[in-house]
Design a protein around this motif. Structure first.
Motif, PDB file in Angstrom:
ATOM      1  N   ILE A  46       3.952 -27.606   5.586  1.00  0.00           N
ATOM      2  CA  ILE A  46       2.633 -28.036   6.034  1.00  0.00           C
ATOM      3  C   ILE A  46       1.940 -26.914   6.798  1.00  0.00           C
ATOM      4  CG2 ILE A  46       1.411 -29.663   7.542  1.00  0.00           C
ATOM      5  CD1 ILE A  46       3.648 -31.655   7.028  1.00  0.00           C
ATOM      6  N   LEU A  47       0.641 -26.728   6.537  1.00  0.00           N
ATOM      7  CA  LEU A  47      -0.209 -25.884   7.354  1.00  0.00           C
ATOM      8  C   LEU A  47      -1.108 -26.834   8.147  1.00  0.00           C
ATOM      9  CD1 LEU A  47      -1.080 -23.055   8.158  1.00  0.00           C
ATOM     10  CD2 LEU A  47      -2.731 -23.085   6.284  1.00  0.00           C
ATOM     11  N   PRO A  48      -0.814 -27.072   9.418  1.00  0.00           N
ATOM     12  CA  PRO A  48      -1.472 -28.152  10.163  1.00  0.00           C
ATOM     13  C   PRO A  48      -2.940 -27.868  10.452  1.00  0.00           C
ATOM     14  CG  PRO A  48      -0.089 -26.851  11.616  1.00  0.00           C
ATOM     15  CD  PRO A  48       0.181 -26.346  10.224  1.00  0.00           C
ATOM     16  N   ALA A  49      -3.655 -28.930  10.823  1.00  0.00           N
ATOM     17  CA  ALA A  49      -5.082 -28.812  11.126  1.00  0.00           C
ATOM     18  C   ALA A  49      -5.321 -28.008  12.402  1.00  0.00           C
ATOM     19  CB  ALA A  49      -5.699 -30.207  11.257  1.00  0.00           C
ATOM     20  N   SER A  50      -4.296 -27.836  13.223  1.00  0.00           N
ATOM     21  CA  SER A  50      -4.450 -27.034  14.435  1.00  0.00           C
ATOM     22  C   SER A  50      -4.612 -25.549  14.127  1.00  0.00           C
ATOM     23  CB  SER A  50      -3.248 -27.249  15.357  1.00  0.00           C
ATOM     24  OG  SER A  50      -2.040 -26.896  14.694  1.00  0.00           O
ATOM     25  N   TYR A  51      -4.293 -25.133  12.900  1.00  0.00           N
ATOM     26  CA  TYR A  51      -4.478 -23.733  12.509  1.00  0.00           C
ATOM     27  C   TYR A  51      -5.929 -23.556  12.057  1.00  0.00           C
ATOM     28  CZ  TYR A  51      -3.470 -19.110  10.682  1.00  0.00           C
ATOM     29  OH  TYR A  51      -3.465 -17.756  10.472  1.00  0.00           O
ATOM     30  N   ILE A  52      -6.711 -22.819  12.830  1.00  0.00           N
ATOM     31  CA  ILE A  52      -8.143 -22.670  12.581  1.00  0.00           C
ATOM     32  C   ILE A  52      -8.380 -21.999  11.227  1.00  0.00           C
ATOM     33  CG2 ILE A  52     -10.305 -21.731  13.449  1.00  0.00           C
ATOM     34  CD1 ILE A  52      -9.026 -23.861  15.209  1.00  0.00           C
ATOM     35  N   GLY A  53      -9.207 -22.635  10.425  1.00  0.00           N
ATOM     36  CA  GLY A  53      -9.539 -22.096   9.108  1.00  0.00           C
ATOM     37  C   GLY A  53      -8.709 -22.652   7.983  1.00  0.00           C
ATOM     38  N   SER A  54      -7.680 -23.432   8.289  1.00  0.00           N
ATOM     39  CA  SER A  54      -6.853 -24.028   7.245  1.00  0.00           C
ATOM     40  C   SER A  54      -7.628 -25.138   6.539  1.00  0.00           C
ATOM     41  CB  SER A  54      -5.566 -24.603   7.849  1.00  0.00           C
ATOM     42  OG  SER A  54      -5.864 -25.708   8.696  1.00  0.00           O
ATOM     43  N   PRO A  55      -7.236 -25.493   5.307  1.00  0.00           N
ATOM     44  CA  PRO A  55      -7.938 -26.579   4.598  1.00  0.00           C
ATOM     45  C   PRO A  55      -7.964 -27.883   5.377  1.00  0.00           C
ATOM     46  CG  PRO A  55      -6.543 -25.357   3.078  1.00  0.00           C
ATOM     47  CD  PRO A  55      -6.231 -24.837   4.449  1.00  0.00           C
ATOM     48  N   ASN A 307       7.111 -23.621  -4.976  1.00  0.00           N
ATOM     49  CA  ASN A 307       5.947 -23.483  -4.102  1.00  0.00           C
ATOM     50  C   ASN A 307       4.913 -24.586  -4.319  1.00  0.00           C
ATOM     51  OD1 ASN A 307       6.936 -21.125  -2.938  1.00  0.00           O
ATOM     52  ND2 ASN A 307       6.048 -19.847  -4.549  1.00  0.00           N
ATOM     53  N   ARG A 308       5.307 -25.629  -5.013  1.00  0.00           N
ATOM     54  CA  ARG A 308       4.351 -26.673  -5.365  1.00  0.00           C
ATOM     55  C   ARG A 308       3.797 -27.358  -4.115  1.00  0.00           C
ATOM     56  NH1 ARG A 308       7.088 -30.553  -9.231  1.00  0.00           N
ATOM     57  NH2 ARG A 308       8.268 -30.928  -7.320  1.00  0.00           N
ATOM     58  N   ASN A 309       4.661 -27.554  -3.098  1.00  0.00           N
ATOM     59  CA  ASN A 309       4.240 -28.217  -1.877  1.00  0.00           C
ATOM     60  C   ASN A 309       4.151 -27.251  -0.696  1.00  0.00           C
ATOM     61  OD1 ASN A 309       4.167 -30.759  -3.126  1.00  0.00           O
ATOM     62  ND2 ASN A 309       6.383 -31.011  -2.847  1.00  0.00           N
ATOM     63  N   ASP A 310       3.924 -25.989  -0.980  1.00  0.00           N
ATOM     64  CA  ASP A 310       3.850 -24.972   0.067  1.00  0.00           C
ATOM     65  C   ASP A 310       2.376 -24.687   0.392  1.00  0.00           C
ATOM     66  OD1 ASP A 310       4.047 -22.825   1.753  1.00  0.00           O
ATOM     67  OD2 ASP A 310       5.617 -21.816   0.608  1.00  0.00           O
ATOM     68  N   GLU A 311       1.872 -25.333   1.447  1.00  0.00           N
ATOM     69  CA  GLU A 311       0.473 -25.167   1.820  1.00  0.00           C
ATOM     70  C   GLU A 311       0.195 -23.780   2.397  1.00  0.00           C
ATOM     71  OE1 GLU A 311      -0.714 -28.290   4.410  1.00  0.00           O
ATOM     72  OE2 GLU A 311      -0.239 -29.893   2.989  1.00  0.00           O
ATOM     73  N   ILE A 312       1.174 -23.175   3.019  1.00  0.00           N
ATOM     74  CA  ILE A 312       0.984 -21.851   3.616  1.00  0.00           C
ATOM     75  C   ILE A 312       0.787 -20.801   2.530  1.00  0.00           C
ATOM     76  CG2 ILE A 312       2.083 -20.051   4.998  1.00  0.00           C
ATOM     77  CD1 ILE A 312       3.431 -22.215   6.603  1.00  0.00           C
ATOM     78  N   THR A 313       1.616 -20.861   1.480  1.00  0.00           N
ATOM     79  CA  THR A 313       1.473 -19.900   0.377  1.00  0.00           C
ATOM     80  C   THR A 313       0.121 -20.054  -0.299  1.00  0.00           C
ATOM     81  OG1 THR A 313       3.869 -19.878  -0.009  1.00  0.00           O
ATOM     82  CG2 THR A 313       2.456 -19.132  -1.810  1.00  0.00           C
ATOM     83  N   ARG A 314      -0.309 -21.286  -0.506  1.00  0.00           N
ATOM     84  CA  ARG A 314      -1.612 -21.510  -1.142  1.00  0.00           C
ATOM     85  C   ARG A 314      -2.736 -20.976  -0.271  1.00  0.00           C
ATOM     86  NH1 ARG A 314       0.288 -26.813  -2.612  1.00  0.00           N
ATOM     87  NH2 ARG A 314      -1.077 -27.725  -1.014  1.00  0.00           N
ATOM     88  N   TYR A 315      -2.579 -21.094   1.054  1.00  0.00           N
ATOM     89  CA  TYR A 315      -3.622 -20.598   1.957  1.00  0.00           C
ATOM     90  C   TYR A 315      -3.704 -19.068   1.916  1.00  0.00           C
ATOM     91  CZ  TYR A 315      -5.939 -19.452   6.368  1.00  0.00           C
ATOM     92  OH  TYR A 315      -6.783 -18.938   7.329  1.00  0.00           O
ATOM     93  N   GLN A 316      -2.552 -18.402   1.752  1.00  0.00           N
ATOM     94  CA  GLN A 316      -2.535 -16.939   1.753  1.00  0.00           C
ATOM     95  C   GLN A 316      -2.975 -16.334   0.427  1.00  0.00           C
ATOM     96  OE1 GLN A 316       1.619 -16.538   3.230  1.00  0.00           O
ATOM     97  NE2 GLN A 316       0.749 -15.140   4.754  1.00  0.00           N
ATOM     98  N   MET A 317      -2.980 -17.111  -0.619  1.00  0.00           N
ATOM     99  CA  MET A 317      -3.362 -16.583  -1.937  1.00  0.00           C
ATOM    100  C   MET A 317      -4.818 -16.097  -1.919  1.00  0.00           C
ATOM    101  SD  MET A 317      -1.729 -19.155  -4.753  1.00  0.00           S
ATOM    102  CE  MET A 317       0.031 -19.208  -5.084  1.00  0.00           C
ATOM    103  N   GLY A 318      -5.008 -14.852  -2.281  1.00  0.00           N
ATOM    104  CA  GLY A 318      -6.358 -14.309  -2.399  1.00  0.00           C
ATOM    105  C   GLY A 318      -7.118 -14.289  -1.086  1.00  0.00           C
ATOM    106  N   ARG A 319      -6.435 -14.281   0.038  1.00  0.00           N
ATOM    107  CA  ARG A 319      -7.084 -14.316   1.351  1.00  0.00           C
ATOM    108  C   ARG A 319      -7.925 -13.066   1.534  1.00  0.00           C
ATOM    109  NH1 ARG A 319      -9.315 -15.562   5.497  1.00  0.00           N
ATOM    110  NH2 ARG A 319      -8.370 -16.098   7.504  1.00  0.00           N
ATOM    111  N   TYR A 320      -9.195 -13.252   1.907  1.00  0.00           N
ATOM    112  CA  TYR A 320     -10.112 -12.125   2.117  1.00  0.00           C
ATOM    113  C   TYR A 320     -10.560 -12.120   3.572  1.00  0.00           C
ATOM    114  CZ  TYR A 320     -14.329  -9.249   1.919  1.00  0.00           C
ATOM    115  OH  TYR A 320     -15.269  -8.284   2.140  1.00  0.00           O
ATOM    116  N   VAL A 321     -10.288 -11.022   4.274  1.00  0.00           N
ATOM    117  CA  VAL A 321     -10.694 -10.890   5.676  1.00  0.00           C
ATOM    118  C   VAL A 321     -11.365  -9.537   5.853  1.00  0.00           C
ATOM    119  CG1 VAL A 321      -9.941 -10.896   8.078  1.00  0.00           C
ATOM    120  CG2 VAL A 321      -8.730 -12.299   6.420  1.00  0.00           C
ATOM    121  N   SER A 322     -12.629  -9.544   6.294  1.00  0.00           N
ATOM    122  CA  SER A 322     -13.322  -8.288   6.556  1.00  0.00           C
ATOM    123  C   SER A 322     -12.912  -7.755   7.925  1.00  0.00           C
ATOM    124  CB  SER A 322     -14.843  -8.500   6.513  1.00  0.00           C
ATOM    125  OG  SER A 322     -15.248  -9.353   7.572  1.00  0.00           O
ATOM    126  N   SER A 323     -13.260  -6.516   8.194  1.00  0.00           N
ATOM    127  CA  SER A 323     -12.892  -5.893   9.472  1.00  0.00           C
ATOM    128  C   SER A 323     -13.555  -6.604  10.648  1.00  0.00           C
ATOM    129  CB  SER A 323     -13.289  -4.413   9.476  1.00  0.00           C
ATOM    130  OG  SER A 323     -12.617  -3.722   8.444  1.00  0.00           O
TER     131      SER A 323
END
Length: 462
Positions: A46-55, A307-323
């Motif tokens: 689980i990637l909990p709602a307390s993590y800012i920016g998570s789905p 990884n079917r139930n891995d919310e963290i991996t799905r969140y990191q996929m294609g993650r784009y962060v500018s400087s």
């Protein structure tokens, strides 16, 4: 560096999933009763709602917006505030030979202070009227500059005949207001594009995705379900035009290319500040997508059963962060802010509440689950006669939720209720908790002398 920080935070969540395991109470109780495999219960990354920016966090934030809409209807104003890299506060702090692209930390710090000053102007100085509630979200352009999407609910709704006094979509007369003319022509002209600039990023299939150029009209029209058609007079109808250099060509630009703006905000902050009047509740869907969008990403996925139930991996996929976003997050500046606070109330069937447990306390949770706001409300109705007259959604106005004892407690501040030892703290009350004088002082320390003088002059004239 921020990629390392985020990876460490996500790894902590991944390696401490035993503290995040959850299941509906009825399923947990049945598994214990039937001697199920306790290691498989609630097994989900689980990637909990307390993590800012998570789905999950974005979904909760979207529900909070809808609670404002349900309570107060449509927002009155939608404002987009964009960082201006030419601000003197930024330029004066650069070393010799540096540009703004070398100092994202300065961009972030200055924009944060300017955003706080903007909210003080709107909320404490009440330039559009008394504010009932507000919320905003920070995003980043592909070139790195931050901008804020702000929703404003006013106590007194703006009427259609007042729009022209608040929002303009025309080039000001240079001889009357030279300063406003320079700000608008520099920051509030969209394009022009089309055949003049076919390679513009906003061009899709030969047309502008922002629907420019707009039609010229002599009066503001509010009949459609989206944004109103603001007054954009032609040059034959006393409208203004300006000569601009576009792709090494001198082009005459008229009011068809002007982005709607507020005269006061544009002159104070010398930046791109798009101000829109919300004409209908239907427009809330379009507006809320700006304050509730997730991170930019492009995902190419090969199905994997592990990884079917891995919310963290799905969140990191294609993650784009500018400087600039990385700096903003390292400084721990807020991505979202709102007022007043939205209290989350649980809704579930009997024994259908979520139960959070670890391997150590699983037996205890199965025997006696913790109370939810719904079950606590039922218990409160049994002992408190006043609560029986309330709907479930009205309880937070008179009671606060104690997360430790898992029970509602009567408020001790607010408006006293006749005949009952209860205080009412209605949503949207005391948004302007400071006097106008104190608000002026707090705002004055965040802007330069010229802008402060301009505000004082405007208030004295009004």
């Amino acid at each position: 560096m921020y990629a390392k920080i985020e990876t460490e935070r996500l790894n902590y969540i991944r390696f401490n999933q035993s503290k995040l395991r959850s299941e509906e109470y009825i399923h947990l109780r049945d598994a214990i009763t039937n001697d199920g495999n306790l290691n498989d219960i609630g097994h989900l990354t689980i990637l909990p709602a307390s993590y800012i920016g998570s789905p999950r966090h974005v979904h909760e934030y979207a529900q909070d917006v809808m609670s404002y809409v349900r309570k107060y209807g449509r927002p009155d104003l939608f404002i987009t505030f964009t960082c201006n890299p030419k601000w003197s506060d930024i330029q004066n702090n650069l070393f010799d030979g540096q540009s703004t692209t070398n100092r994202h930390d300065i961009n972030a710090r200055v924009f944060r202070q300017k955003l706080e000053a903007l909210m003080d102007v709107i909320v404490k100085l009440r330039v559009f009227g008394e504010v009932r509630c507000y919320m905003y979200s920070i995003e980043w352009q592909k070139r790195g500059l931050p901008h804020a999407h702000i929703l404003i609910w006013l106590v007194r709704k703006i009427t259609p005949d007042e729009i022209d006094n608040i929002i303009l979509a025309e080039i000001p007369n240079q001889t009357i207001d030279q300063e406003l003319f320079e700000v608008v022509t520099k920051h509030m002209i969209h394009g022009p594009y089309g055949v003049l600039n076919i390679n513009s990023p906003c061009m899709i299939d030969g047309k502008s995705s922002k629907r420019y150029s707009r039609a010229l009209t002599s009066d503001t029209i509010t009949g459609n379900d989206g944004y109103p058609l603001y007054r954009r007079r032609s040059t034959e109808d006393n409208g203004q035009s300006v000569m601009m250099n576009i792709r090494h060509q001198e082009i005459i630009v008229d009011n068809r290319w002007v982005v709607p703006y507020s005269q006061l905000l544009s002159k104070i902050f010398q930046s791109h500040i798009n101000v829109e009047y919300c004409n209908s509740v239907k427009s809330i869907k379009n507006i809320c997508k700006y304050v509730n969008k997730g991170s930019d990403m492009a995902v190419f996925e090969v199905p994997d059963a592990d990884n079917r139930n891995d919310e963290i991996t799905r969140y990191q996929m294609g993650r784009y962060v500018s400087s600039n976003e990385a700096i903003w997050r390292i400084f721990a500046f807020p991505l979202h802010e709102r007022h007043p606070v939205v209290v989350h109330l649980a809704v579930h069937l009997e024994n259908g509440q979520r139960v959070y447990f670890t391997t150590e306390n699983i037996q205890q949770r199965a025997a006696q689950p913790l109370a939810t706001t719904l079950t606590a409300f039922f218990r409160l109705c049994e002992t408190d006669t006043f609560t029986r007259s309330l709907l479930y959604t009205d309880v937070p106005q008179y009671y606060t939720w104690n997360t430790s004892s898992k029970e509602f407690q009567r408020r001790k501040q607010g408006t006293a209720v006749d005949g009952h030892p209860v205080f009412n703290r209605c949503f949207g009350e005391n948004v302007n908790d400071s006097s106008q004088q104190r608000g002026m002082f707090l705002f004055a320390i965040a802007i330069d002398e010229r802008s402060r003088t301009e505000i004082v002059r405007i208030f004295e004239n009004s």
